[in-house]
Design a protein around this motif. Structure first.
Motif, PDB file in Angstrom:
ATOM      1  N   ASP A 197       0.830  -1.208   0.000  1.00 25.69           N
ATOM      2  CA  ASP A 197       0.000   0.000   0.000  1.00 25.69           C
ATOM      3  C   ASP A 197       0.864   1.258   0.000  1.00 25.69           C
ATOM      4  O   ASP A 197       0.597   2.210  -0.744  1.00 25.69           O
ATOM      5  CB  ASP A 197      -0.935   0.017   1.204  1.00 25.69           C
ATOM      6  N   SER A 198       1.899   1.266   0.836  1.00 24.66           N
ATOM      7  CA  SER A 198       2.752   2.453   0.902  1.00 24.66           C
ATOM      8  C   SER A 198       3.530   2.634  -0.400  1.00 24.66           C
ATOM      9  O   SER A 198       3.743   3.763  -0.853  1.00 24.66           O
ATOM     10  CB  SER A 198       3.701   2.377   2.099  1.00 24.66           C
ATOM     11  N   GLN A 201       1.017   3.976  -3.008  1.00 26.44           N
ATOM     12  CA  GLN A 201       0.684   5.369  -2.710  1.00 26.44           C
ATOM     13  C   GLN A 201       1.824   6.294  -3.126  1.00 26.44           C
ATOM     14  O   GLN A 201       1.588   7.374  -3.685  1.00 26.44           O
ATOM     15  CB  GLN A 201       0.378   5.529  -1.221  1.00 26.44           C
ATOM     16  N   ARG A 202       3.050   5.870  -2.867  1.00 23.34           N
ATOM     17  CA  ARG A 202       4.205   6.706  -3.216  1.00 23.34           C
ATOM     18  C   ARG A 202       4.325   6.828  -4.733  1.00 23.34           C
ATOM     19  O   ARG A 202       4.538   7.923  -5.269  1.00 23.34           O
ATOM     20  CB  ARG A 202       5.471   6.101  -2.623  1.00 23.34           C
ATOM     21  N   ASP A 204       1.923   6.388  -6.967  1.00 20.67           N
ATOM     22  CA  ASP A 204       0.776   7.134  -7.482  1.00 20.67           C
ATOM     23  C   ASP A 204       0.936   8.637  -7.245  1.00 20.67           C
ATOM     24  O   ASP A 204       0.545   9.460  -8.087  1.00 20.67           O
ATOM     25  CB  ASP A 204      -0.517   6.645  -6.825  1.00 20.67           C
TER      26      ASP A 204
END
Length: 377
Positions: A197-198, A201-202, A204
């Protein structure tokens, strides 16, 4: 027999040099056409951003001796194809000589868009890397492994330095390729991403800026592949010889295997500016002096930091039976010279022709000696 460790594959980028002048030669498509009689190549030869470069990729490997055999096969086949069109193939991280003229871009939409967006930067991409893809179970595990190997990537940069010369001059750096590649918007040390997820997110968030068009331009020293279930280590320059390449491939695989075995153990998270400084210093000095010790964030002798890395991955190397090969290869780099040091020695002893002979494979060059047969130091 498959190794008990993760499977892996190696990609290498090479520079095409004119056999008579040693200058970059934009003949990638001619080399591809000349490769037709080479059953050893198949579809493993590809073009790169500039037409003076080609790329090869091994099949998936389980053991280091498999990788060595594939790299030697591929290097030999590419060299034979290049010789048919008057070229030599150079395994160097940066073009040591240049006419100052821009090399034509490979006419693919993505490459043409890059040329339109960053013209001078693309012109200077006569740099060649080595990429190691290591299999990971899933993106969660891959992201966690990326966070764990992150502090050690500057050491891989240092060991893999093989681009000291640029445009006929000694840059003073072990890996000038690292500096050139670092000019892109997203490059250098990867972010700390303990889970998928991290990581997403980074990635994106970077894409949302509109500065880069896609994830293929996440030019971190390591990243999760968008095409394969792998973690891709991109830190080293392409290596002078297959054995050096496999030393680094084995080291990278052991780093990832160690991270996967550590599971939920939280790895160190050095600040981004410390990572940037450590990477720059590694590119500048290679293993000739100090490195930033990832355990302390302080300078320490390069040999001591390399030994700490080998100790860190020792159980993984033992499990795959790679201890002797990888530790022996690292020892040769530390005491016999990395590619950068070997290039400087060849240039000092044999001038331009000696340097070109060292970095090229596929037979001797046709360069003649003379009063200008030297690289400026």
């Amino acid at each position: 027999m498959r190794s008990p460790g993760p499977t892996f594959g190696v990609e290498e980028e090479y520079l095409l040099l004119d056999a008579d002048t040693g200058l970059p030669a934009p003949r990638a498509r001619a080399v591809q056409a000349a490769a037709d009689p080479e059953p050893a190549l198949g579809d493993e030869l590809d073009t790169e951003l500039l037409q003076a470069q080609v790329e090869v990729a091994t099949p998936v490997c389980g053991r280091l001796d498999e990788a060595v055999a594939h790299l030697e096969r591929l290097r030999g086949a590419v060299a034979r194809a290049a010789a048919r069109v008057g070229c030599r193939v150079a395994a160097t991280g940066g073009a040591p000589l240049s006419t100052g003229l821009a090399m034509p871009v490979t006419p693919q939409p993505r490459y043409l868009e890059m040329r339109a967006d960053a013209a001078r930067l693309v012109d200077e991409q006569l740099i060649n890397g080595m990429h190691v893809h290591i299999a990971v179970p899933d993106r969660d595990a891959g992201a966690a492994a990326l966070a764990a190997i992150r502090p050690w990537l500057p050491v891989v940069v240092a060991l893999g330095g093989n681009s000291p010369f640029w445009d006929g001059r000694d840059t003073g750096f072990a890996s000038w390729r690292t500096v050139v590649f670092g000019r892109w918007p997203v490059s250098g040390s990867p972010p700390y991403t303990p889970d998928a997820d991290s990581y997403e997110q980074r990635a994106d968030a970077v894409l949302a800026t509109g500065v880069i068009p896609d994830r293929h331009q996440l030019y971190w020293h390591a990243r999760l592949s968008e095409s394969y279930p792998t973690l891709e280590v991109r830190a080293p320059d392409v290596q002078l010889d297959a054995e050096s390449a496999v030393t680094l491939a084995g080291l990278c695989r052991a780093l990832v295997a160690t991270a996967l075995a550590d599971g939920d153990r939280r790895p160190p998270n050095p600040p981004a500016d410390v990572m940037q400084a450590a990477s720059w210093h590694a590119a500048r000095h290679g293993v000739a002096g100090d490195l930033v010790d990832p355990r302390t964030g302080k300078p320490a002798k390069a040999a001591e930091v390399a030994e700490a890395l080998l100790e860190h991955v020792a159980p993984a190397l033992a499990e795959t039976g790679d201890t002797e090969r990888v530790t022996g290869g690292v020892d040769r780099m530390l005491h016999g010279g990395t590619g950068a040091e070997r290039q400087r020695q060849a240039a000092g002893e044999g001038g331009v022709s000696g340097l070109v002979d060292l970095i090229s494979f596929g037979g001797p060059s046709r360069l003649g000696g003379g009063e200008n047969d030297e690289v400026q130091r």
